[in-house]
Scaffold this motif. Structure first.
Motif, PDB file in Angstrom:
ATOM      1  N   PHE A 120      41.782  37.155  31.488  1.00  0.00           N
ATOM      2  CA  PHE A 120      41.128  37.439  32.693  1.00  0.00           C
ATOM      3  C   PHE A 120      41.644  36.332  33.339  1.00  0.00           C
ATOM      4  N   ALA A 121      41.091  36.199  34.348  1.00  0.00           N
ATOM      5  CA  ALA A 121      41.796  35.198  35.176  1.00  0.00           C
ATOM      6  C   ALA A 121      40.765  34.498  35.872  1.00  0.00           C
ATOM      7  N   ALA A 122      40.514  32.967  35.564  1.00  0.00           N
ATOM      8  CA  ALA A 122      39.308  32.292  35.209  1.00  0.00           C
ATOM      9  C   ALA A 122      39.372  31.115  36.472  1.00  0.00           C
ATOM     10  N   ASP A 123      38.491  31.068  36.797  1.00  0.00           N
ATOM     11  CA  ASP A 123      38.245  29.183  38.268  1.00  0.00           C
ATOM     12  C   ASP A 123      36.660  28.798  37.606  1.00  0.00           C
ATOM     13  N   SER A 145      39.312  40.687  36.346  1.00  0.00           N
ATOM     14  CA  SER A 145      40.591  41.211  35.708  1.00  0.00           C
ATOM     15  C   SER A 145      40.783  42.636  36.670  1.00  0.00           C
ATOM     16  N   GLU A 146      42.058  42.536  36.581  1.00  0.00           N
ATOM     17  CA  GLU A 146      42.289  44.314  37.274  1.00  0.00           C
ATOM     18  C   GLU A 146      42.477  45.352  36.293  1.00  0.00           C
ATOM     19  N   VAL A 194      32.473  45.009  41.422  1.00  0.00           N
ATOM     20  CA  VAL A 194      33.693  46.086  41.203  1.00  0.00           C
ATOM     21  C   VAL A 194      33.993  46.096  42.527  1.00  0.00           C
ATOM     22  N   ALA A 195      34.904  45.445  43.328  1.00  0.00           N
ATOM     23  CA  ALA A 195      35.520  46.390  44.547  1.00  0.00           C
ATOM     24  C   ALA A 195      35.899  47.569  44.388  1.00  0.00           C
ATOM     25  N   GLY A 208      38.713  48.013  41.878  1.00  0.00           N
ATOM     26  CA  GLY A 208      38.632  48.449  40.913  1.00  0.00           C
ATOM     27  C   GLY A 208      38.948  46.601  40.138  1.00  0.00           C
ATOM     28  N   THR A 209      39.294  45.938  40.415  1.00  0.00           N
ATOM     29  CA  THR A 209      39.213  44.535  40.112  1.00  0.00           C
ATOM     30  C   THR A 209      37.615  44.384  39.816  1.00  0.00           C
ATOM     31  N   VAL A 210      37.139  43.512  38.703  1.00  0.00           N
ATOM     32  CA  VAL A 210      35.872  43.038  38.664  1.00  0.00           C
ATOM     33  C   VAL A 210      35.198  41.725  38.514  1.00  0.00           C
TER      34      VAL A 210
END
Length: 338
Positions: free
Chosen positions: A236-239, A249-250, A283-284, A326-328
């Motif tokens: 996962f991408a994390a900030d 995540s995509e 959810v985008a 679909g990016t969450v």
């Protein structure tokens, strides 16, 4: 020739000289630097030398030259002994100072060596952790049917061992640790090329850490950093924001629009590893009125509902052009730095 020996020679010479010359010699002897050191470091012997010198003066006053000479000789002998004793005391003190200095440097060396060893251990741990993070990210992109390289397997095993060490430090029992350690040994020995087995081991080690953290009333300092790191490892991408940690995540939806079982499983493992507070997921979608995306998001919500604490995660849709459809992205609100 040492100073005491010189004084003894002076005694012999003075015994043969006249009384007036002997008196001057004695006065000179008491005025020497050696005599001053004797007065400081051998005061008892020096006092006897002075006393004998006083008696020699008294005898001289009574015209008793023989007694005066005897007392002068005695005074010189006591003074020579005092000088020798002063030298011995000085040597003993210097020896003690040197020994104390050696002990101090030995202790300092031991502290320096201990500090160097601690730094070396920290460097080794951070290097191993960095390697594990870098290589384990490759695992996060694998599907269940994809094989993995030997380097990736080694990285995952390293990461799992670090996780187990952390779990033990947090209070995990041998009964909890032993099954995972046995799995590590089996995988290290058999070296399977399927990502699924290694991924399950990695996830279970993170879950064990979460079980230890669950006893905390709230996340401890540094937990947000650990969350970002663990999320990165699991794909996962994390900030880390000021008030929360944002995970993105995509991969929650495949190219066919179906929910990815592997990604959901990894996300649930992340939730279990960091068990505090609510998690809000968005959810985008291209547009809020899309029935297609409404069905897909409903499927994702249903998957999240299968976890042990379904009310912890809330899921909604958001129409945005800044993220791909679909990016969450999920906000872990409890993980903030003070």
């Amino acid at each position: 020739m040492s100073r005491p020996a010189l004084l003894l020679v002076a005694v012999a010479i003075s015994a043969c000289a006249g009384s007036q010359q002997s008196a001057r010699t004695s006065e000179l002897l008491f005025a020497t630097p050696e005599a001053e050191l004797a007065r400081q470091y051998a005061p008892d012997l020096y006092a006897r030398a002075e006393s004998a010198w006083v008696h020699s003066g008294d005898s001289q006053g009574r015209k008793d030259e023989q007694a005066a000479d005897d007392y002068r000789t005695e005074s010189r002998l006591w003074l020579a002994g005092a000088v020798a004793e002063a030298e011995r005391v000085q040597l003993d003190r210097r020896r003690a100072e040197l020994q104390s200095e050696e002990e101090r440097w030995a202790k300092q060396l031991a502290r320096d060596q201990e500090a160097s060893a601690a730094v070396a251990r920290d460097i080794s741990r951070h290097e191993a952790n960095a390697i594990a993070l870098r290589e384990a990210e490759r695992l996060a992109a694998l599907t269940e049917s994809t094989t993995m390289s030997a380097a990736t397997l080694d990285a995952v095993l390293t990461r799992v061992r670090l996780n187990l060490a952390l779990a033990e430090a947090l209070g995990a029992t041998d009964e909890q640790l032993l099954p995972l350690r046995e799995r590590v040994d089996v995988i290290a020995r058999k070296r399977p090329n399927s990502a699924r087995t290694a991924e399950a081991l990695l996830r279970d080690s993170e879950i064990l850490i979460g079980q230890m953290r669950a006893d905390w009333p709230e996340p401890r300092p540094g937990a947000s950093t650990a969350l970002v790191e663990t999320a990165s490892v699991t794909g996962f991408a994390a900030d880390r924001l000021g008030s929360a940690v944002l995970i993105r995540s995509e991969r929650f939806f495949g190219s066919n629009g179906q929910v990815s079982t592997a990604t959901v499983r990894r996300f649930i493992g992340l939730l279990r590893a960091f068990p505090h507070g609510p998690v809000a997921c968005q959810v985008a979608v291209p547009e809020l009125g899309s029935r297609v995306w409404a069905r897909r998001v409903a499927q994702l919500v249903e998957r999240f509902g299968r976890m042990g604490d379904p009310e912890r995660v809330s899921t909604s849709m958001v129409a945005t052009e800044s993220l791909g459809a679909g990016t969450v992205q999920c906000t872990f609100a409890a993980y903030r730095e003070p």
